[in-house]
Design a protein around this motif. Structure first.
Motif, PDB file in Angstrom:
ATOM      1  N   GLU A 215      -6.550  13.725 -53.178  1.00 39.18           N
ATOM      2  CA  GLU A 215      -5.654  12.771 -52.524  1.00 39.18           C
ATOM      3  C   GLU A 215      -5.755  11.391 -53.170  1.00 39.18           C
ATOM      4  N   ILE A 328     -11.704   1.320 -40.831  1.00 38.29           N
ATOM      5  CA  ILE A 328     -11.504   2.191 -41.988  1.00 38.29           C
ATOM      6  C   ILE A 328     -12.072   1.548 -43.243  1.00 38.29           C
ATOM      7  N   ARG A 335     -12.067   8.709 -44.107  1.00 42.82           N
ATOM      8  CA  ARG A 335     -10.883   7.861 -43.960  1.00 42.82           C
ATOM      9  C   ARG A 335     -10.738   6.824 -45.070  1.00 42.82           C
ATOM     10  N   GLU A 338      -7.331   6.600 -46.476  1.00 41.94           N
ATOM     11  CA  GLU A 338      -6.320   5.770 -45.826  1.00 41.94           C
ATOM     12  C   GLU A 338      -6.343   4.339 -46.373  1.00 41.94           C
ATOM     13  N   ALA A 341      -4.720   4.444 -49.701  1.00 44.87           N
ATOM     14  CA  ALA A 341      -3.277   4.616 -49.523  1.00 44.87           C
ATOM     15  C   ALA A 341      -2.603   3.275 -49.244  1.00 44.87           C
ATOM     16  N   ALA A 342      -3.251   2.402 -48.472  1.00 46.93           N
ATOM     17  CA  ALA A 342      -2.685   1.089 -48.165  1.00 46.93           C
ATOM     18  C   ALA A 342      -2.561   0.248 -49.426  1.00 46.93           C
TER      19      ALA A 342
END
Length: 354
Positions: A215, A328, A335, A338, A341-342
């Motif tokens: 990911e 996070i 996590r 995440e 991803a931001a």
């Protein structure tokens, strides 16, 4: 077991936890690679369970004598079964070595649940409120209390390195798995693998690592090269930040972003966590601002724009203030994806606007 580091490394770790404490404590009002291995618990020998007697099948016959013999045999078989039922069965051997786990590390808690060991977690500290099914208690992660931890009758405790507490728990026959903030991604993955080995969830840990790697790689590939773009990462509204030498800083480096805080700690005297000033940040004029104090300190794009001089910053004027989830960002478990991803989304949006 691993003991706390000394000198500069220890000071650095204490500063990191001090900053994290400010974030998490305030977040609670508003809303950790270790090479140590857990102490082995003594094996328990279990006697094999008694086998149930096989049923006696009576022969088929039409004579009265045979019928009587069959009845006698049935009564004897019934008596045998009844005697066997009175026998106390031997206890079953536990499926796992560690059956009762206490975690006083929010990151440790998230890893335990992510690799499938959550059903054996009997208590977690007051800040381990993710995932929602975690059994939150008032156990303190900042000032661990041996008696309070032991009251949950654990056979394994997950916690940050603390030599005295670890020694006291081990003296009670309780294994300890220490978890400290990793310095690199390889250390992070090794830490997750260690959790898998300790909880006998090795396959699940390997799968989690593989999923995270995949990911993260996809998120980096999706974003354009951000070399030349600068950023400011805010830990608290006191303007504490991070440099590229920290794990958080390395996350941003995946995209080629330049950290404006690096010159503020060029000699390493702040151990990667310098406190900046309004003037410093305004002069640096970062292209992106990432706020990791939205929960603890109520910061957002509007409050940032209201700071003296900040309304002139490129990031503010171009709508490039990214509001992050403190929890996070401050934890390095599953996590983490995440958080990355931001960053990826922010870099992609800049590329799209160019």
């Amino acid at each position: 077991m691993k003991r706390p580091a000394t000198s500069r490394a220890a000071l650095r770790l204490r500063l990191l936890w001090a900053l994290a404490a400010v974030l998490l404590l305030a977040s609670a009002c508003g809303g950790d690679d270790s090479d140590s291995s857990p102490t082995a618990a003594p094996a328990t020998d279990s006697a094999p369970a008694a086998e149930a007697p096989s049923e006696t099948q009576a022969p088929t016959t039409t004579t009265e004598t045979a019928a009587a013999e069959t009845a006698d045999e049935s009564e004897e078989a019934a008596e045998t079964v009844e005697e066997t039922d009175d026998t106390e069965p031997a206890p079953a051997e536990p499926a796992y070595r560690y059956q009762r786990i206490v975690s006083i590390s929010p990151t440790g808690t998230e890893i335990l649940f992510a690799i499938g060991a959550g059903d054996r977690v009997v208590a977690v500290d007051e800040f381990s409120y993710y995932p929602s099914e975690a059994p939150v208690t008032d156990l303190s992660g900042w000032q661990p209390n041996v008696e309070a931890i032991a009251s949950y009758d654990p056979d394994l405790v997950v916690m940050g390195s603390d030599g005295d507490i670890e020694a006291n728990l081990e003296s009670l026959g309780i294994a300890v798995l220490s978890i400290d903030a990793p310095a690199t991604f390889d250390e992070l993955y090794a830490q997750i693998a260690q959790f898998g080995d300790a909880t006998e969830q090795a396959d699940e840990a390997v799968a989690l690592i593989s999923e995270m790697r995949s990911e993260i790689a996809a998120l980096i590939d999706a974003a354009p090269d951000a070399s030349g773009l600068t950023y400011y990462h805010e830990l608290t509204d006191g303007l504490y930040s991070v440099t590229s030498s920290t794990f958080i800083g390395q996350v941003y480096s995946l995209f080629g972003l330049d950290n404006i805080a690096d010159p503020a700690d060029s000699d390493g005297s702040s151990y990667g966590y310098p406190q900046l000033s309004d003037e410093y940040i305004v002069d640096a004029d970062p292209d992106l601002i990432f706020l990791a104090d939205t929960l603890c300190c109520g910061q957002n794009a509007e409050t940032v724009a209201a700071r003296p001089g900040w309304d002139l910053l490129s990031a503010v004027q171009n709508g490039r203030v990214v509001e992050l989830n403190d929890d996070i960002v401050s934890r390095w478990g599953p996590r983490l994806v995440e958080f990355i991803a931001a960053i990826s989304d922010a870099v992609v949006s800049i590329g799209a606007a160019s």
